[in-house]
Design an enzyme around this catalytic site. Structure first.
Site, mmCIF file in Angstrom:
data_model
loop_
_atom_site.group_PDB
_atom_site.id
_atom_site.type_symbol
_atom_site.label_atom_id
_atom_site.label_comp_id
_atom_site.label_asym_id
_atom_site.label_seq_id
_atom_site.Cartn_x
_atom_site.Cartn_y
_atom_site.Cartn_z
ATOM 1 N N PRO A 10 0.789 -1.233 0.000
ATOM 2 C CA PRO A 10 0.000 0.000 0.000
ATOM 3 C C PRO A 10 0.822 1.286 0.000
ATOM 4 C CG PRO A 10 -0.225 -1.196 2.083
ATOM 5 C CD PRO A 10 0.467 -2.115 1.120
ATOM 6 N N ASN A 11 0.378 2.172 -0.859
ATOM 7 C CA ASN A 11 0.918 3.539 -1.005
ATOM 8 C C ASN A 11 2.244 3.612 -1.743
ATOM 9 O OD1 ASN A 11 -1.253 4.927 0.366
ATOM 10 N ND2 ASN A 11 -0.505 3.933 2.213
ATOM 11 N N ARG A 18 5.882 12.087 -2.919
ATOM 12 C CA ARG A 18 5.817 12.709 -1.585
ATOM 13 C C ARG A 18 6.861 12.097 -0.663
ATOM 14 N NH1 ARG A 18 -0.180 11.563 -0.411
ATOM 15 N NH2 ARG A 18 -0.628 11.544 -2.629
ATOM 16 N N TYR A 23 11.746 8.462 1.634
ATOM 17 C CA TYR A 23 11.725 7.408 0.610
ATOM 18 C C TYR A 23 12.501 7.745 -0.663
ATOM 19 C CZ TYR A 23 8.073 5.681 3.692
ATOM 20 O OH TYR A 23 7.399 5.232 4.786
ATOM 21 N N ASN A 74 7.921 -5.883 -0.649
ATOM 22 C CA ASN A 74 7.812 -4.752 0.280
ATOM 23 C C ASN A 74 6.322 -4.617 0.587
ATOM 24 O OD1 ASN A 74 7.701 -2.394 1.722
ATOM 25 N ND2 ASN A 74 9.037 -1.239 0.355
ATOM 26 N N ALA A 77 3.010 -0.905 4.947
ATOM 27 C CA ALA A 77 2.446 -0.888 6.307
ATOM 28 C C ALA A 77 1.920 -2.255 6.748
ATOM 29 C CB ALA A 77 1.347 0.164 6.389
ATOM 30 N N HIS A 80 3.744 -4.603 9.305
ATOM 31 C CA HIS A 80 3.665 -4.475 10.764
ATOM 32 C C HIS A 80 2.369 -5.040 11.348
ATOM 33 C CE1 HIS A 80 6.997 -1.920 9.748
ATOM 34 N NE2 HIS A 80 6.212 -1.092 9.087
ATOM 35 N N ASP A 87 0.947 -15.663 6.908
ATOM 36 C CA ASP A 87 0.506 -17.042 6.678
ATOM 37 C C ASP A 87 0.673 -17.428 5.207
ATOM 38 O OD1 ASP A 87 -0.095 -17.300 9.344
ATOM 39 O OD2 ASP A 87 -2.270 -17.110 9.107
ATOM 40 N N GLU A 98 12.189 -9.861 2.180
ATOM 41 C CA GLU A 98 11.474 -8.655 2.611
ATOM 42 C C GLU A 98 12.384 -7.447 2.407
ATOM 43 O OE1 GLU A 98 10.415 -8.924 6.770
ATOM 44 O OE2 GLU A 98 9.867 -6.813 6.876
ATOM 45 N N HIS A 100 12.670 -3.093 2.655
ATOM 46 C CA HIS A 100 12.127 -1.780 3.009
ATOM 47 C C HIS A 100 13.095 -0.702 2.558
ATOM 48 C CE1 HIS A 100 8.895 -3.577 5.196
ATOM 49 N NE2 HIS A 100 9.769 -4.402 5.725
ATOM 50 N N ILE A 101 12.562 0.304 1.951
ATOM 51 C CA ILE A 101 13.380 1.402 1.441
ATOM 52 C C ILE A 101 14.033 2.147 2.606
ATOM 53 C CG2 ILE A 101 13.259 3.610 0.201
ATOM 54 C CD1 ILE A 101 10.826 2.313 -1.340
ATOM 55 N N SER A 102 13.240 2.433 3.617
ATOM 56 C CA SER A 102 13.753 3.123 4.806
ATOM 57 C C SER A 102 14.214 2.081 5.831
ATOM 58 C CB SER A 102 12.651 4.002 5.414
ATOM 59 O OG SER A 102 11.575 3.189 5.878
ATOM 60 N N ARG A 107 13.037 4.082 12.874
ATOM 61 C CA ARG A 107 11.875 4.968 12.754
ATOM 62 C C ARG A 107 10.948 4.787 13.969
ATOM 63 N NH1 ARG A 107 9.353 4.750 6.953
ATOM 64 N NH2 ARG A 107 8.317 6.570 7.823
ATOM 65 N N ARG A 111 6.995 0.692 13.768
ATOM 66 C CA ARG A 111 7.549 0.102 12.536
ATOM 67 C C ARG A 111 8.665 -0.897 12.832
ATOM 68 N NH1 ARG A 111 5.410 3.429 8.414
ATOM 69 N NH2 ARG A 111 5.130 5.552 9.159
HETATM 70 O O1 CA2 Z 1 10.494 1.742 4.064
HETATM 71 C C1 CA2 Z 1 9.657 1.077 3.460
HETATM 72 O O2 CA2 Z 1 9.848 0.602 2.353
HETATM 73 C C2 CA2 Z 1 8.259 0.877 4.082
HETATM 74 O O3 CA2 Z 1 7.838 -0.449 3.764
HETATM 75 C C3 CA2 Z 1 7.348 1.909 3.449
HETATM 76 C C4 CA2 Z 1 5.928 1.910 4.033
HETATM 77 C C5 CA2 Z 1 5.971 1.968 5.553
HETATM 78 O O4 CA2 Z 1 4.655 1.835 6.066
HETATM 79 C C6 CA2 Z 1 6.863 0.900 6.161
HETATM 80 O O5 CA2 Z 1 6.891 1.078 7.564
HETATM 81 C C7 CA2 Z 1 8.270 1.003 5.599
HETATM 82 C C8 CA2 Z 1 5.121 3.099 3.531
HETATM 83 C C9 CA2 Z 1 5.027 3.194 2.061
HETATM 84 C C10 CA2 Z 1 4.380 4.502 1.723
HETATM 85 O O6 CA2 Z 1 5.057 5.029 0.617
HETATM 86 C C11 CA2 Z 1 4.887 6.330 0.294
HETATM 87 C C12 CA2 Z 1 5.732 6.817 -0.663
HETATM 88 C C13 CA2 Z 1 5.622 8.129 -1.040
HETATM 89 C C14 CA2 Z 1 4.664 8.952 -0.463
HETATM 90 C C15 CA2 Z 1 3.822 8.454 0.502
HETATM 91 C C16 CA2 Z 1 3.928 7.134 0.873
#
Ligand code: CA2
Length: 142
Positions: A10-11, A18, A23, A74, A77, A80, A87, A98, A100-102, A107, A111
């Protein structure tokens, strides 16, 4: 099966539009291109998939378990929170990495825990979109 699956949750379709401080400025298209360079080099096909829906991601993981030799995931959210995705990973015979970019561990507290990590082959965090490339290499290098 000469095929890898790349799944973003998601997202992540908003990547590059953004929150560049967290990110970066790369887009989801850049992520796919990054992984495709690697799969092309190894003569593998790449299927890429993004969804904002937990059940749809479960369906895709199950499908990849039948059609691919590895998954780069990836789950954003859902990492978590999702026992359903955990499963699904546990139910398939192919390795999942797995990504994660960040760095989720530096954080917010919520998370720090991944529901998925213990059923994945590895977790790569905090390396930006390069983490996806390293995941592909880890799945493909002998
Ligand atoms: O660091 C990551 O890759 C995350 O999986 C990114 C998720 C976050 O919920 C995880 O804790 C860590 C969020 C992805 C949302 O991505 C956006 C990118 C640009 C603007 C808004 C959201």
């Amino acid at each position: 099966m000469n095929r890898l699956m790349l799944i973003n949750g998601p997202n992540l379709n908003l990547l590059g539009t953004r929150e560049p401080g967290i990110y970066g400025s790369h887009t989801l298209q850049d992520v796919v291109a990054e992984v495709k360079h690697v799969t092309d080099d190894f003569g593998y096909d790449l299927e890429d998939y993004q969804s904002n829906h937990e059940g749809a991601m479960v369906d895709k993981i199950q499908e990849a378990g039948r059609t691919c030799s590895g998954i780069i995931l990836n789950a954003a959210a859902y990492t978590h929170t999702s026992i359903a995705i955990r499963d699904a990973i546990a139910s398939i015979p192919v390795p999942v990495i797995e990504v994660h970019i960040s760095n989720i561990h530096t954080r917010e507290e919520f998370r720090h825990h991944s529901m998925l990590a213990s059923v994945c082959k590895a977790q790569i965090v905090g390396l930006g979109i390069k983490g996806y490339r390293y995941a592909a290499l880890a799945l493909l290098e002998k």
